[in-house]
Design a protein around this motif. Structure first.
Motif, PDB file in Angstrom:
ATOM      1  N   ASP A  52     -24.221 -41.190 -42.493  1.00 19.22           N
ATOM      2  CA  ASP A  52     -24.530 -41.145 -41.066  1.00 19.22           C
ATOM      3  C   ASP A  52     -23.505 -40.279 -40.321  1.00 19.22           C
ATOM      4  O   ASP A  52     -22.294 -40.464 -40.462  1.00 19.22           O
ATOM      5  CB  ASP A  52     -24.517 -42.574 -40.503  1.00 19.22           C
ATOM      6  CG  ASP A  52     -25.122 -42.663 -39.115  1.00 19.22           C
ATOM      7  OD1 ASP A  52     -24.589 -42.016 -38.189  1.00 19.22           O
ATOM      8  OD2 ASP A  52     -26.117 -43.397 -38.948  1.00 19.22           O
ATOM      9  N   ALA A 112     -23.052 -50.337 -37.942  1.00 19.78           N
ATOM     10  CA  ALA A 112     -24.219 -50.768 -37.178  1.00 19.78           C
ATOM     11  C   ALA A 112     -25.248 -49.643 -37.100  1.00 19.78           C
ATOM     12  O   ALA A 112     -24.917 -48.467 -37.230  1.00 19.78           O
ATOM     13  CB  ALA A 112     -23.792 -51.188 -35.772  1.00 19.78           C
ATOM     14  N   GLN A 113     -26.495 -50.027 -36.889  1.00 19.70           N
ATOM     15  CA  GLN A 113     -27.605 -49.091 -36.713  1.00 19.70           C
ATOM     16  C   GLN A 113     -27.786 -48.167 -37.916  1.00 19.70           C
ATOM     17  O   GLN A 113     -28.048 -46.973 -37.771  1.00 19.70           O
ATOM     18  CB  GLN A 113     -27.409 -48.263 -35.434  1.00 19.70           C
ATOM     19  CG  GLN A 113     -27.304 -49.106 -34.172  1.00 19.70           C
ATOM     20  CD  GLN A 113     -27.103 -48.258 -32.924  1.00 19.70           C
ATOM     21  OE1 GLN A 113     -27.500 -47.095 -32.875  1.00 19.70           O
ATOM     22  NE2 GLN A 113     -26.482 -48.840 -31.916  1.00 19.70           N
ATOM     23  N   CYS A 114     -27.641 -48.724 -39.090  1.00 20.18           N
ATOM     24  CA  CYS A 114     -27.762 -47.937 -40.315  1.00 20.18           C
ATOM     25  C   CYS A 114     -29.241 -47.723 -40.659  1.00 20.18           C
ATOM     26  O   CYS A 114     -29.975 -48.687 -40.905  1.00 20.18           O
ATOM     27  CB  CYS A 114     -27.050 -48.638 -41.470  1.00 20.18           C
ATOM     28  SG  CYS A 114     -27.142 -47.734 -43.037  1.00 20.18           S
ATOM     29  N   ARG A 118     -32.183 -50.295 -42.373  1.00 20.23           N
ATOM     30  CA  ARG A 118     -33.461 -50.555 -41.697  1.00 20.23           C
ATOM     31  C   ARG A 118     -34.635 -50.204 -42.615  1.00 20.23           C
ATOM     32  O   ARG A 118     -35.650 -50.899 -42.652  1.00 20.23           O
ATOM     33  CB  ARG A 118     -33.543 -49.757 -40.393  1.00 20.23           C
ATOM     34  CG  ARG A 118     -32.616 -50.279 -39.300  1.00 20.23           C
ATOM     35  CD  ARG A 118     -32.779 -49.450 -38.031  1.00 20.23           C
ATOM     36  NE  ARG A 118     -31.860 -49.852 -36.985  1.00 20.23           N
ATOM     37  CZ  ARG A 118     -32.094 -50.820 -36.094  1.00 20.23           C
ATOM     38  NH1 ARG A 118     -33.238 -51.480 -36.138  1.00 20.23           N
ATOM     39  NH2 ARG A 118     -31.198 -51.116 -35.168  1.00 20.23           N
ATOM     40  N   GLN A 165     -35.095 -56.300 -37.768  1.00 14.47           N
ATOM     41  CA  GLN A 165     -35.059 -54.925 -37.274  1.00 14.47           C
ATOM     42  C   GLN A 165     -34.394 -54.863 -35.906  1.00 14.47           C
ATOM     43  O   GLN A 165     -33.820 -53.842 -35.527  1.00 14.47           O
ATOM     44  CB  GLN A 165     -36.485 -54.344 -37.198  1.00 14.47           C
ATOM     45  CG  GLN A 165     -37.093 -53.997 -38.538  1.00 14.47           C
ATOM     46  CD  GLN A 165     -36.471 -52.772 -39.194  1.00 14.47           C
ATOM     47  OE1 GLN A 165     -35.566 -52.153 -38.660  1.00 14.47           O
ATOM     48  NE2 GLN A 165     -36.951 -52.433 -40.369  1.00 14.47           N
ATOM     49  N   THR A 167     -31.943 -57.052 -34.980  1.00 20.17           N
ATOM     50  CA  THR A 167     -30.529 -57.415 -35.176  1.00 20.17           C
ATOM     51  C   THR A 167     -30.177 -57.265 -36.654  1.00 20.17           C
ATOM     52  O   THR A 167     -29.999 -58.269 -37.369  1.00 20.17           O
ATOM     53  CB  THR A 167     -30.264 -58.858 -34.713  1.00 20.17           C
ATOM     54  OG1 THR A 167     -31.175 -59.742 -35.407  1.00 20.17           O
ATOM     55  CG2 THR A 167     -30.451 -58.997 -33.225  1.00 20.17           C
ATOM     56  N   GLU A 172     -26.724 -55.416 -42.798  1.00 21.53           N
ATOM     57  CA  GLU A 172     -25.751 -54.342 -43.020  1.00 21.53           C
ATOM     58  C   GLU A 172     -24.477 -54.896 -43.643  1.00 21.53           C
ATOM     59  O   GLU A 172     -23.902 -54.312 -44.572  1.00 21.53           O
ATOM     60  CB  GLU A 172     -25.449 -53.638 -41.701  1.00 21.53           C
ATOM     61  CG  GLU A 172     -26.625 -52.852 -41.149  1.00 21.53           C
ATOM     62  CD  GLU A 172     -26.524 -52.556 -39.667  1.00 21.53           C
ATOM     63  OE1 GLU A 172     -27.377 -51.794 -39.162  1.00 21.53           O
ATOM     64  OE2 GLU A 172     -25.605 -53.083 -38.997  1.00 21.53           O
ATOM     65  N   ASP A 206     -18.820 -51.439 -35.743  1.00 21.05           N
ATOM     66  CA  ASP A 206     -19.794 -51.622 -34.668  1.00 21.05           C
ATOM     67  C   ASP A 206     -19.804 -50.370 -33.789  1.00 21.05           C
ATOM     68  O   ASP A 206     -18.856 -50.123 -33.041  1.00 21.05           O
ATOM     69  CB  ASP A 206     -19.425 -52.853 -33.838  1.00 21.05           C
ATOM     70  CG  ASP A 206     -20.516 -53.230 -32.845  1.00 21.05           C
ATOM     71  OD1 ASP A 206     -21.267 -52.335 -32.410  1.00 21.05           O
ATOM     72  OD2 ASP A 206     -20.620 -54.419 -32.502  1.00 21.05           O
ATOM     73  N   GLU A 208     -21.480 -49.633 -31.182  1.00 18.53           N
ATOM     74  CA  GLU A 208     -21.578 -49.857 -29.743  1.00 18.53           C
ATOM     75  C   GLU A 208     -20.240 -50.248 -29.131  1.00 18.53           C
ATOM     76  O   GLU A 208     -19.857 -49.733 -28.076  1.00 18.53           O
ATOM     77  CB  GLU A 208     -22.612 -50.946 -29.449  1.00 18.53           C
ATOM     78  CG  GLU A 208     -22.881 -51.133 -27.955  1.00 18.53           C
ATOM     79  CD  GLU A 208     -24.036 -52.082 -27.690  1.00 18.53           C
ATOM     80  OE1 GLU A 208     -24.256 -52.414 -26.512  1.00 18.53           O
ATOM     81  OE2 GLU A 208     -24.717 -52.478 -28.655  1.00 18.53           O
TER      82      GLU A 208
END
Length: 226
Positions: A52, A112-114, A118, A165, A167, A172, A206, A208
């Motif tokens: 990423d 996060a948000q990987c 997902r 999806q 949370t 992760e 994280d 965010e």
């Protein structure tokens, strides 16, 4: 021919960055780079991170050249030890770092948000994928879903996947834990861990908040790093 005579704006920015790097390390601090050339690399840390673009290990840790031996892949996964003669890029990096460079620390860095995680959740819900390589690769971490998602393709799996999806952090982190466990299937890793010459860490960043979380060795749970 696939080459362009005029570099695009992204390429021009990268070239400018290379010039700035050269000025900083080769012109202002030539001794440090000369030492890395003459003495070779001696990093103490292997960091296994995600591809990423938002989570660059060297930028995140403010590491200097020569301090980190880094391997990045989709979803920062470590496969189990499987010396079958096939192509194993991540396993090769682990072997080189441990056996040749003799690192004393290994970090598996999730975030996060990987997108890879997902995708793994969607696969468990029974959604079909048309990719050739990503789905088989992320399936390495399929066991990380077992405590949280129902059997593949079931109604329960679809309901669980829809919830996760929104949370996905729990998956992760579970995938990081699975990769840490897979590292211990490598005989040369286990041997050094048991001898006390190698430590393994599981981290999760994280995006965010900017907080880093790490596995507590005593509880095996993630907690924020102070």
């Amino acid at each position: 021919m696939p080459f362009s005579s005029q570099p695009s704006e992204p390429i021009r920015q990268l070239l400018a960055g290379i010039r700035a790097f050269r000025a900083r390390y080769y012109e202002r601090r030539p001794d440090s780079m000369r030492q890395l050339v003459t003495e070779g690399q001696h990093p103490e840390v292997l960091l296994i991170g995600c591809s990423d673009s938002r989570v660059d290990p060297a930028l995140l840790t403010m590491a200097e050249p020569g301090e980190l031996f880094v391997v990045r892949n989709v979803a920062n996964l470590v496969p189990p030890y499987q010396p079958d003669g096939s192509y194993h890029g991540t396993s090769a990096a682990v072997e080189y770092a441990v056996r040749s460079l003799q690192v004393s620390e290994i970090i598996v860095l999730g975030h996060a948000q990987c997108g890879g995680i997902r995708g793994l959740i969607r696969l468990r819900a029974g959604q079909k994928s048309e990719d050739d390589f990503v789905s088989p690769w992320v399936s390495i971490a399929a066991s990380a879903l077992d405590p949280y998602v129902g059997p593949e393709g079931s109604e329960q799996a679809r309901a669980d996947a829809e919830r996760l999806q929104q949370t996905p952090a729990i998956i992760e982190r579970a995938a990081v834990r699975a990769s840490v466990e897979n590292l211990m299937t490598f005989p040369f890793v286990r041997e050094r861990v048991e001898a006390g010459t190698l430590n393994i860490h599981g981290w999760w960043f994280d995006l965010e908040s900017g907080e880093m979380w790490a596995i507590n060795p005593a509880t095996r749970l993630f907690q924020p790093v102070e």
